[in-house]
Design a protein around this motif. Structure first.
Motif, PDB file in Angstrom:
ATOM      1  N   LEU A 186       0.834  -1.202   0.000  1.00 20.46           N
ATOM      2  CA  LEU A 186       0.000   0.000   0.000  1.00 20.46           C
ATOM      3  C   LEU A 186       0.866   1.248   0.000  1.00 20.46           C
ATOM      4  O   LEU A 186       1.878   1.318   0.702  1.00 20.46           O
ATOM      5  CB  LEU A 186      -0.920   0.014   1.232  1.00 20.46           C
ATOM      6  CG  LEU A 186      -1.882  -1.176   1.353  1.00 20.46           C
ATOM      7  CD1 LEU A 186      -2.441  -1.256   2.765  1.00 20.46           C
ATOM      8  CD2 LEU A 186      -2.998  -1.065   0.332  1.00 20.46           C
ATOM      9  N   GLY A 187       0.469   2.251  -0.782  1.00 17.94           N
ATOM     10  CA  GLY A 187       1.144   3.534  -0.758  1.00 17.94           C
ATOM     11  C   GLY A 187       0.578   4.402   0.354  1.00 17.94           C
ATOM     12  O   GLY A 187      -0.297   3.981   1.111  1.00 17.94           O
ATOM     13  N   THR A 193      -0.980   4.193  -4.724  1.00 19.08           N
ATOM     14  CA  THR A 193      -1.092   2.757  -4.491  1.00 19.08           C
ATOM     15  C   THR A 193      -1.396   2.029  -5.798  1.00 19.08           C
ATOM     16  O   THR A 193      -2.421   2.294  -6.446  1.00 19.08           O
ATOM     17  CB  THR A 193      -2.205   2.450  -3.460  1.00 19.08           C
ATOM     18  OG1 THR A 193      -1.857   3.055  -2.207  1.00 19.08           O
ATOM     19  CG2 THR A 193      -2.366   0.955  -3.258  1.00 19.08           C
ATOM     20  N   TYR A 218       2.301  -3.455   6.300  1.00 19.84           N
ATOM     21  CA  TYR A 218       1.070  -2.696   6.556  1.00 19.84           C
ATOM     22  C   TYR A 218       0.965  -2.464   8.054  1.00 19.84           C
ATOM     23  O   TYR A 218       1.638  -3.121   8.854  1.00 19.84           O
ATOM     24  CB  TYR A 218      -0.164  -3.446   6.034  1.00 19.84           C
ATOM     25  CG  TYR A 218      -0.461  -4.754   6.744  1.00 19.84           C
ATOM     26  CD1 TYR A 218      -1.347  -4.815   7.824  1.00 19.84           C
ATOM     27  CD2 TYR A 218       0.143  -5.951   6.335  1.00 19.84           C
ATOM     28  CE1 TYR A 218      -1.614  -6.014   8.466  1.00 19.84           C
ATOM     29  CE2 TYR A 218      -0.116  -7.145   6.970  1.00 19.84           C
ATOM     30  CZ  TYR A 218      -1.012  -7.173   8.046  1.00 19.84           C
ATOM     31  OH  TYR A 218      -1.269  -8.365   8.692  1.00 19.84           O
ATOM     32  N   GLN A 222      -4.621  -0.886   8.340  1.00 18.71           N
ATOM     33  CA  GLN A 222      -4.628  -1.175   6.904  1.00 18.71           C
ATOM     34  C   GLN A 222      -4.837  -2.669   6.636  1.00 18.71           C
ATOM     35  O   GLN A 222      -4.763  -3.115   5.493  1.00 18.71           O
ATOM     36  CB  GLN A 222      -3.299  -0.752   6.266  1.00 18.71           C
ATOM     37  CG  GLN A 222      -3.018   0.736   6.307  1.00 18.71           C
ATOM     38  CD  GLN A 222      -1.630   1.073   5.767  1.00 18.71           C
ATOM     39  OE1 GLN A 222      -0.667   0.345   6.018  1.00 18.71           O
ATOM     40  NE2 GLN A 222      -1.533   2.159   5.026  1.00 18.71           N
ATOM     41  N   ASN A 266       5.107  -0.413  -3.867  1.00 18.67           N
ATOM     42  CA  ASN A 266       4.820   0.990  -4.102  1.00 18.67           C
ATOM     43  C   ASN A 266       5.976   1.882  -3.675  1.00 18.67           C
ATOM     44  O   ASN A 266       6.485   1.766  -2.552  1.00 18.67           O
ATOM     45  CB  ASN A 266       3.555   1.394  -3.332  1.00 18.67           C
ATOM     46  CG  ASN A 266       2.305   0.749  -3.895  1.00 18.67           C
ATOM     47  OD1 ASN A 266       1.827   1.121  -4.961  1.00 18.67           O
ATOM     48  ND2 ASN A 266       1.782  -0.236  -3.173  1.00 18.67           N
ATOM     49  N   SER A 286       4.005   5.782  -8.699  1.00 16.68           N
ATOM     50  CA  SER A 286       2.702   6.305  -9.080  1.00 16.68           C
ATOM     51  C   SER A 286       2.875   7.135 -10.348  1.00 16.68           C
ATOM     52  O   SER A 286       3.907   7.794 -10.526  1.00 16.68           O
ATOM     53  CB  SER A 286       2.137   7.176  -7.961  1.00 16.68           C
ATOM     54  OG  SER A 286       0.982   7.870  -8.409  1.00 16.68           O
TER      55      SER A 286
END
Length: 355
Positions: A186-187, A193, A218, A222, A266, A286
Motif C-alpha cells: 500500500l502507498g 497505491t 502494513y 490497513q 509501491n 505512481s
C-alpha cells in the motif's frame, strides 16, 4: 554554533533530509545540531549520531495558529545561529521568521525571499546517480561553504533491535536459507497505491519465480486493504505469504526489513527506508510522482524502479503534474504488470542468485 534543520511531514522526506547532518557535523564538530520534524517520523532518524536533539512538531501546532506561534517563540529561545528550512511551507516559514537566526536558508520562492538570507534555486536535472531530492537538499549547504555532490541516507538500528527481530522471525517459522521479500502493498494514499489486482499479479510473479517467503508491510488499520490484496493472489502464492508477520511499529518494521533480501512494491517511505538499510529495492512509481526527483541511487541492479512514463510517454503529452495527480487512479489502469514483467524477472533472478 547552533543550527536547526526543519523538515516536516512525510517519513521519506525526513529520512532524506537527515543527510545534511553528516556534513554539518564534519564542518562544525562542536555545534548544537537540532532537527525539527513531525513526531510520527522520529523512528526513521532515531539514534542518528550526528543529531543532538529532535524537536517534535505535533498535530496541535500544525492545526492551530496560536499553537504555532507559541511553538515558534519557544524555538526562538534557543537562539539558533543558522536555520535551514528544507520544508519551505507556511508553518516552517513562520518558525524561521520568528527564530531570530542570523543565517536563514531555504529554497527560492518569490513570496518568501524576504524571510531568508539565502534563497537557493532548485536544480531541475541530475547529472549523476543521485536523485534531485538528494542534490537539491545538498544545495542548501552551500551558503555554509559546504560543497557536496552526493550522499546516502542511513537508518541506525541497534544490535539489540536486529537480534530481537531475527528471533521474532525464527519464532514465526521464517527459514533464513530461503529468500525473504518484504512487499510494500500500500502507498501513502490511493493515488500512490498500485491497483490491487495488479499488485497481486506482481506478488504471484515473485512467489512463482523465487519460491520465497513473502511478508506484507502494513499497519493494523490497513489490515483490511492488505487482506484484499492477499485474497487476489493465487492460492499457491497465498501459502508463501506470512500475512501475520509484520512489525507493530515503525522500528520493528525496520528491523524486520533488515533481514529481507529485497523490498518490492509501491514507491514511497518504505522503499526509501529499505535503501537506507542497504536492502535491495524494486519500486513501482505512481504515474504522477516525478521519478527524477525520487528515484534514489538507482542502478538497474541493486535499486530498480518502473514508471508508466517509461513505457507510455505519450500519456504525458501536454499534461502537468497536477493533471496527472488528479487522474492518477484512472491512469494507473494503463500501468499493466506485463509492461515491466521482464524487468522484475531479471531483478528477482539477480537477487536470489546471491542467496
Amino acid at each position: 554554533m547552533k543550527i536547526l534543520v526543519i523538515q516536516q511531514k512525510m517519513i521519506g522526506d525526513v529520512l532524506t533530509s537527515s543527510i545534511l547532518f553528516k556534513f554539518l557535523r564534519a564542518k562544525y564538530p562542536n555545534a548544537l545540531l537540532d532537527y525539527l520534524i513531525n513526531e510520527h517520523t522520529l523512528p526513521v532518524v532515531q539514534n542518528n549520531p550526528n543529531i543532538d536533539n529532535f524537536i517534535l512538531f505535533t498535530k496541535e501546532e500544525e492545526s492551530s495558529k496560536p499553537a504555532l506561534l507559541k511553538f515558534s517563540r519557544k524555538i526562538r529561545q534557543t537562539k539558533y545561529n543558522v536555520v535551514i528550512d528544507v520544508y519551505s511551507k507556511l508553518s516552517s516559514n513562520v518558525i524561521t521568521l520568528f527564530s531570530g537566526a542570523k543565517t536563514k536558508i531555504s529554497y527560492y520562492k518569490p513570496y518568501t525571499v524576504l524571510i531568508y538570507t539565502h534563497n537557493i534555486r532548485r536544480i531541475n536535472k541530475a547529472d549523476n546517480m543521485s536523485s534531485l531530492a538528494i542534490i537539491n537538499r545538498l544545495q542548501l549547504l552551500k551558503p555554509l561553504d559546504i560543497e557536496v555532490n552526493t550522499a546516502v541516507p542511513k537508518i541506525y538500528l541497534t544490535p539489540e533491535e536486529i537480534s530481537k527481530s531475527k528471533h521474532f522471525l525464527i519464532n514465526k517459522q521464517i527459514d533464513f536459507t530461503k529468500p525473504i521479500f518484504m512487499i510494500s502493498v500500500l502507498g501513502s494514499g490511493a493515488n500512490k497505491t498500485y491497483p490491487f489486482p495488479y499488485m497481486a499479479k506482481v506478488i504471484d510473479r515473485i512467489a512463482k519465480q523465487t519460491q520465497g517467503q513473502i511478508l506484507f508491510n502494513y499497519i493494523p488499520n490497513q489490515e483490511e486493504q492488505a487482506k484484499a490484496i492477499y485474497i487476489l493472489c493465487e492460492p499457491k502464492t497465498q501459502t508463501q505469504i506470512l500475512f501475520n508477520v509484520f512489525g507493530k511499529n515503525l522500528r520493528e518494521f525496520l528491523a524486520i526489513t533488515k533481514h529481507c533480501d529485497a523490498l518490492i512494491g509501491n514507491e514511497g517511505g518504505a522503499i526509501n527506508m529499505a535503501k537506507a538499510l542497504n536492502i535491495k529495492t524494486f519500486s513501482i512509481f505512481s504515474p504522477w510522482i516525478d521519478k527524477d526527483t525520487w528515484g534514489l541511487f538507482e542502478d538497474n541492479r541493486t535499486h530498480v524502479s518502473v514508471h508508466l512514463k517509461d513505457y507510455s510517454p505519450e500519456i504525458y503529452n501536454n499534461k502537468t503534474e497536477k493533471d496527472m495527480k488528479k487522474d492518477a487512479l484512472e491512469i494507473y489502469r494503463d500501468f499493466y504488470p506485463d509492461l515491466f514483467d521482464e524487468k522484475l524477472k531479471v531483478f528477482l533472478q539477480q537477487t536470489i542468485s546471491h542467496k
